[in-house]
Structures are given as C-alpha cells and as structure tokens.
Motif scaffolding. Structure first.
Motif, mmCIF file in Angstrom:
data_model
loop_
_atom_site.group_PDB
_atom_site.id
_atom_site.type_symbol
_atom_site.label_atom_id
_atom_site.label_comp_id
_atom_site.label_asym_id
_atom_site.label_seq_id
_atom_site.Cartn_x
_atom_site.Cartn_y
_atom_site.Cartn_z
ATOM 1 N N SER A 72 0.748 -1.160 -0.004
ATOM 2 C CA SER A 72 0.097 -0.091 -0.163
ATOM 3 C C SER A 72 0.812 1.249 -0.067
ATOM 4 O O SER A 72 0.462 2.432 -0.499
ATOM 5 N N PHE A 73 1.838 1.383 0.739
ATOM 6 C CA PHE A 73 3.152 2.169 0.573
ATOM 7 C C PHE A 73 4.368 1.539 0.377
ATOM 8 O O PHE A 73 4.488 0.527 0.919
ATOM 9 N N SER A 74 5.322 2.144 -0.219
ATOM 10 C CA SER A 74 6.711 1.392 -0.250
ATOM 11 C C SER A 74 7.899 2.450 -0.040
ATOM 12 O O SER A 74 7.670 3.432 0.098
ATOM 13 N N GLY A 75 8.903 1.830 0.504
ATOM 14 C CA GLY A 75 10.185 2.561 0.623
ATOM 15 C C GLY A 75 11.062 1.807 1.368
ATOM 16 O O GLY A 75 11.109 0.571 1.275
ATOM 17 N N GLN A 174 21.118 4.418 29.044
ATOM 18 C CA GLN A 174 20.393 4.898 28.025
ATOM 19 C C GLN A 174 21.171 4.586 26.670
ATOM 20 O O GLN A 174 22.077 5.411 26.549
ATOM 21 N N ILE A 175 20.282 4.238 25.806
ATOM 22 C CA ILE A 175 21.064 4.083 24.314
ATOM 23 C C ILE A 175 19.921 4.387 23.451
ATOM 24 O O ILE A 175 18.956 4.118 23.293
ATOM 25 N N ALA A 176 20.520 5.351 22.548
ATOM 26 C CA ALA A 176 19.484 6.060 21.398
ATOM 27 C C ALA A 176 19.964 5.785 20.260
ATOM 28 O O ALA A 176 20.936 5.433 19.783
ATOM 29 N N GLY A 177 18.975 5.727 19.186
ATOM 30 C CA GLY A 177 18.954 5.267 18.059
ATOM 31 C C GLY A 177 17.930 5.924 17.123
ATOM 32 O O GLY A 177 16.943 6.693 17.831
ATOM 33 N N ASP A 178 17.928 5.751 15.986
ATOM 34 C CA ASP A 178 16.678 6.499 15.146
ATOM 35 C C ASP A 178 16.326 5.531 14.073
ATOM 36 O O ASP A 178 16.742 4.526 13.652
ATOM 37 N N ILE A 179 14.891 5.581 14.136
ATOM 38 C CA ILE A 179 13.838 4.789 13.080
ATOM 39 C C ILE A 179 13.630 5.779 12.225
ATOM 40 O O ILE A 179 13.128 6.749 12.331
ATOM 41 N N ILE A 180 14.161 5.448 10.947
ATOM 42 C CA ILE A 180 14.089 6.205 9.609
ATOM 43 C C ILE A 180 12.947 5.527 8.997
ATOM 44 O O ILE A 180 13.450 4.384 8.366
ATOM 45 N N LEU A 181 12.129 6.055 8.298
ATOM 46 C CA LEU A 181 11.174 5.360 7.384
ATOM 47 C C LEU A 181 11.075 6.375 6.165
ATOM 48 O O LEU A 181 10.797 7.633 6.346
ATOM 49 N N ILE A 182 11.556 5.905 5.071
ATOM 50 C CA ILE A 182 11.684 6.736 3.803
ATOM 51 C C ILE A 182 10.481 6.123 2.846
ATOM 52 O O ILE A 182 10.537 4.973 2.507
ATOM 53 N N LYS A 184 8.682 6.258 -0.659
ATOM 54 C CA LYS A 184 8.833 6.689 -2.133
ATOM 55 C C LYS A 184 7.670 7.581 -2.454
ATOM 56 O O LYS A 184 6.543 7.814 -1.930
ATOM 57 N N VAL A 185 7.849 8.460 -3.608
ATOM 58 C CA VAL A 185 7.034 9.479 -4.028
ATOM 59 C C VAL A 185 5.724 8.955 -4.146
ATOM 60 O O VAL A 185 5.237 7.944 -4.471
ATOM 61 N N GLY A 186 4.518 9.377 -3.561
ATOM 62 C CA GLY A 186 3.333 9.136 -3.364
ATOM 63 C C GLY A 186 2.933 8.382 -2.251
ATOM 64 O O GLY A 186 1.618 8.328 -1.993
ATOM 65 N N SER A 187 3.848 7.509 -1.634
ATOM 66 C CA SER A 187 3.515 6.851 -1.083
ATOM 67 C C SER A 187 2.939 7.191 0.648
ATOM 68 O O SER A 187 2.050 6.713 1.307
ATOM 69 N N PHE A 188 3.598 8.606 0.906
ATOM 70 C CA PHE A 188 3.541 9.044 2.222
ATOM 71 C C PHE A 188 1.936 9.750 2.025
ATOM 72 O O PHE A 188 1.371 9.735 2.990
#
Length: 204
Positions: A72-75, A174-182, A184-188
């Motif tokens: 339904s969305f891609s990335g 405390q350990i910090a990380g980042d969740i990055i969701l990219i 694709k065009v139109g998917s957001f």
C-alpha cells in the motif's frame, strides 16, 4: 511537508504501539529488561534529514539495519545507531565486553535481529492498524556514513522521510537510536489517506 497536530499524534501513537510490541519480543529473548520509547517523530525532506542526522550523529560511521517495504506504501525502513551505542547495546544483549573480538563477531547478527524486530514492530503496527498490506525484504546490516545512507537513488528530492527517535533503556543505561522510514513518492500521501480513514472511522 507540514502535518496537522492530529496527524502527528496518530503517527506517534502507531509508532509507539509498534516499539511496545518490539520491546515485548526483545524482553522475551534476553534476561535484562528493555524499555523502548519514542520521544518524538518528525517529517523531513531527504536533504533536511541528512542535515539533522549529521548534526546529531556527526560524519563518522554509523551502524544501521535496513529493510525495504512494498504494498500500500513503499520505501525503506532503517534503524540507525551511533557505532558506540551499537556496541553498548550488543554488549548488554550478549554479555560480551565492549572492544573484544567476540563482540565484533556477534555484532552484525545481534544488531540485525534487533533491527528486524523493531522495524517489523513499527511497520507491522502501521499496516495492521491502518488496515494496509505490506511486504518486506530481508533485513541488511551496514556500517556507513549518514551521507551515504541517505544518498540512495531512491531518495528523490520530493521523497518524504519520517524520523522517530528510539530510546532504549536497559539496566539504567540510555542508548539512543533512530528509526527512519523513507516513503517513495506518493507513498506518504497514501499513508496520510489511510490515517484520515482511520480518524473518520473513529469519529463515526
């Protein structure tokens, strides 16, 4: 892209549900208790995201686990740690000492498993609660600079990037990380439409 307060709140709730599920799975796997929180989420363009991460993580190597999603969305979805945080996390999960050859040997497998659990928790909660179908690629571990992580051919200028800071609390550390969701065009846009449908359903 500017989101409404309600849209950001809904996205934050979805991500929090996902990391909560991921924390439950991790806690079943290991002896020490992991608390996993997402203090904030933000939406960026690829250029803004690169600047944000370089400001926070510097230009040195970072450890990342990446997997692609389609449907339904891609990335792409990535869990990114500064290398020192990655080593601390692996040491705690494996009871190995930081800086030992044994730790390096198990680092890739351990972080890949953690990344897979966290990313699947987040994406799974999104697809389930938004009633959307997603397919996933196998997780891949890599160590690279932020610039290279976000300079993929898939990052067109109008790609939308969702950043969720992930905070792991293990035995008072405390350990910090980042969740990055990219997306694709139109998917957001498709994601936002799914959010609207859920919100409208709750109002009825």
């Amino acid at each position: 892209m500017n989101l409404t307060v309600d849209q950001l709140d809904t996205l934050q709730e979805l991500v929090n549900i996902g990391v909560g599920r991921a924390a439950s799975v991790l806690n079943e796997m290991i002896e020490c208790h992991i608390r996993l929180q997402v203090p904030f989420i933000r939406v960026f363009s690829p250029g803004q995201m690169k600047q944000e991460l370089e400001n926070r993580l510097g230009v040195s190597l970072v450890s990342a686990v990446r997997l692609g999603f389609t449907g339904s969305f891609s990335g792409l979805a990535q869990l990114v740690f500064p290398t020192d945080s990655a080593s601390k996390l692996v040491a705690l999960l494996t009871n190995e000492e930081v800086g030992t050859p044994d730790l390096d040997a198990v680092k890739i497998g351990t972080l890949t498993e953690v990344g897979n659990i966290v990313i699947n928790g987040v994406m799974g909660s999104m697809s389930n609660l938004l009633r959307q179908h997603l397919n996933y690629s196998l997780p891949m571990y890599l160590e690279d600079t932020v610039e290279h992580l976000l300079s993929s051919k898939q990052l067109e200028p109008n790609t939308t990037v969702l950043l969720a800071q992930a905070r792991f609390t293990i035995e008072q550390l405390q350990i910090a990380g980042d969740i990055i969701l990219i997306f694709k065009v139109g998917s957001f846009d498709a994601l936002l439409q799914a959010l609207e449908m859920i919100e409208e359903g709750e109002e009825e």
